[in-house]
Design a protein around this motif. Structure first.
Motif, PDB file in Angstrom:
ATOM      1  N   GLN A 110       0.836  -1.202   0.000  1.00  0.00           N
ATOM      2  CA  GLN A 110       0.000   0.000   0.000  1.00  0.00           C
ATOM      3  C   GLN A 110       0.869   1.250   0.000  1.00  0.00           C
ATOM      4  N   ASP A 113       2.225   1.718  -3.425  1.00  0.00           N
ATOM      5  CA  ASP A 113       1.162   2.211  -4.302  1.00  0.00           C
ATOM      6  C   ASP A 113       1.017   3.723  -4.167  1.00  0.00           C
ATOM      7  N   TRP A 114       1.065   4.235  -2.929  1.00  0.00           N
ATOM      8  CA  TRP A 114       0.929   5.678  -2.733  1.00  0.00           C
ATOM      9  C   TRP A 114       2.161   6.434  -3.208  1.00  0.00           C
ATOM     10  N   GLU A 116       3.743   5.696  -5.849  1.00  0.00           N
ATOM     11  CA  GLU A 116       3.467   5.817  -7.284  1.00  0.00           C
ATOM     12  C   GLU A 116       2.378   6.850  -7.548  1.00  0.00           C
ATOM     13  N   ARG A 117       1.339   6.845  -6.743  1.00  0.00           N
ATOM     14  CA  ARG A 117       0.181   7.717  -7.000  1.00  0.00           C
ATOM     15  C   ARG A 117       0.501   9.196  -6.834  1.00  0.00           C
ATOM     16  N   VAL A 118       1.481   9.520  -5.994  1.00  0.00           N
ATOM     17  CA  VAL A 118       1.862  10.930  -5.846  1.00  0.00           C
ATOM     18  C   VAL A 118       3.050  11.298  -6.728  1.00  0.00           C
ATOM     19  N   ARG A 138       4.889  16.173  -1.754  1.00  0.00           N
ATOM     20  CA  ARG A 138       4.183  14.938  -2.120  1.00  0.00           C
ATOM     21  C   ARG A 138       4.279  13.828  -1.081  1.00  0.00           C
ATOM     22  N   ALA A 142       1.213  11.708   0.671  1.00  0.00           N
ATOM     23  CA  ALA A 142       1.164  10.244   0.679  1.00  0.00           C
ATOM     24  C   ALA A 142       1.071   9.706   2.100  1.00  0.00           C
ATOM     25  N   GLU A 148      -5.372   4.808   4.179  1.00  0.00           N
ATOM     26  CA  GLU A 148      -6.735   4.840   3.628  1.00  0.00           C
ATOM     27  C   GLU A 148      -7.755   5.353   4.656  1.00  0.00           C
ATOM     28  N   ASN A 168      -2.394  16.904 -11.473  1.00  0.00           N
ATOM     29  CA  ASN A 168      -2.350  15.480 -11.139  1.00  0.00           C
ATOM     30  C   ASN A 168      -2.878  15.238  -9.731  1.00  0.00           C
ATOM     31  N   ASP A 171      -6.664  15.362  -9.604  1.00  0.00           N
ATOM     32  CA  ASP A 171      -7.266  14.085 -10.028  1.00  0.00           C
ATOM     33  C   ASP A 171      -7.220  13.078  -8.892  1.00  0.00           C
ATOM     34  N   LEU A 172      -6.103  13.049  -8.174  1.00  0.00           N
ATOM     35  CA  LEU A 172      -5.959  12.124  -7.050  1.00  0.00           C
ATOM     36  C   LEU A 172      -6.972  12.428  -5.956  1.00  0.00           C
TER      37      LEU A 172
END
Length: 299
Positions: A110, A113-114, A116-118, A138, A142, A148, A168, A171-172
């Motif tokens: 997890q 994943d975060w 990557e997402r930021v 960033r 994260a 979550e 970006n 969108d997140l």
């Protein structure tokens, strides 16, 4: 049940009343922006809601529970990104996020994943103190989201981000809200609030001055529209004779027609073949903000 309930909330520092009898309910799953000039009380309001400060009077309830005295059961259900974040020294971006994930017993995948997402995957092995100002924002975002949480507090999250990174992140944030999380955002970017927020609360001198959807606030302001014609397309004397035009301004961008009936004016321009390069600007959330809080400089 409301995600957040403020009732007559007050916090003072000496003679300064930073939060002055604030009352507002925020529904579960809502995305709410708190807007205000520097020193309006936004950050203090969030800190009271997060249980970081004790109110002088009034109450703040989060997810149905009082936040003061500080409630340990609420902490894993909230994600908090502060204006200024302090990270563990000498850790890389990946290690920072993994550390925060471990504190909340969130799985390592997890955390990755975060990362990557930021947009920090390429900087995963870089120490946070060596990241640029925008990049350093960033990992704090994260770390606020890695477990979550049900409720997310973001205090000016896009400060120092470049336009691409801001978009970006928008969108997140829209995505985590669409997944059912409640988001409370403070920002100085009016376009950000107008794009993301279901409602905005405009705050100044510790008080909430007005609350509503961005569209409602703009509509209630009843600001005139500004129609800009390309330079040299029409002279000011001719423009002043057009029906429904209340004022004409000559600017470096061209002739600006001020009107409360933009459709009628655009129709007249079309009849005369003057639509090439025309720009129409209606009222904005920034107009609402300035109307309520004034235009004077705030330190």
């Amino acid at each position: 049940m409301s995600a957040i309930e403020w009732r007559d909330l007050v916090k003072s520092y000496g003679a300064l009343r930073a939060v002055d009898e604030v009352s507002l309910s925020i529904a579960e799953g809502e995305f709410v922006g708190v807007l205000g000039p520097n020193g309006a009380g936004k950050t203090t309001l969030l800190e009271l809601t997060e249980g970081l400060r004790r109110p002088d009077s009034g109450t703040a309830r989060v997810l149905g529970r009082p936040v003061w005295p500080r409630d340990p059961a609420l902490l894993p259900r909230m994600g908090v990104q502060l204006q200024a974040s302090s990270f563990f020294e000498r850790l890389t971006a990946r290690e920072q996020i993994h550390t925060f994930a471990a504190l909340y017993s969130a799985p390592a995948r997890q955390a990755d994943d975060w990362l990557e997402r930021v947009g920090l995957a390429e900087k995963a092995g870089t120490r946070v103190e060596r990241l640029s100002g925008g990049q350093a924002q960033r990992p704090s975002i994260a770390c606020a989201l890695v477990h979550e949480p049900e409720l997310v507090f973001l205090d000016e999250p896009t400060a120092a981000l470049d336009p691409q990174a801001r978009r970006n992140l928008w969108d997140l944030l829209a995505g985590i809200n669409e997944a059912g999380r409640t988001v409370v955002l403070t920002t100085h970017y009016m376009d950000e609030a107008e794009t993301l927020c279901d409602r905005v609360a405009i705050m100044d001198h510790g008080r909430i001055l007005q609350v509503g959807t961005p569209a409602e606030l703009i509509r209630d302001l009843d600001a005139p529209s500004r129609i800009t014609l390309a330079p040299g397309q029409v002279d000011a004397a001719t423009a002043e004779r057009l029906d429904a035009v209340s004022a004409v301004e000559e600017t470096a961008d061209g002739t600006v027609l001020v009107t409360r009936r933009p459709a009628a004016v655009v129709g007249l321009l079309a009849e005369r073949g003057w639509l090439d390069g025309v720009r129409v600007q209606t009222g904005t959330l920034e107009d609402v903000f300035l109307n309520l809080t004034g235009r004077e400089y705030r330190a």
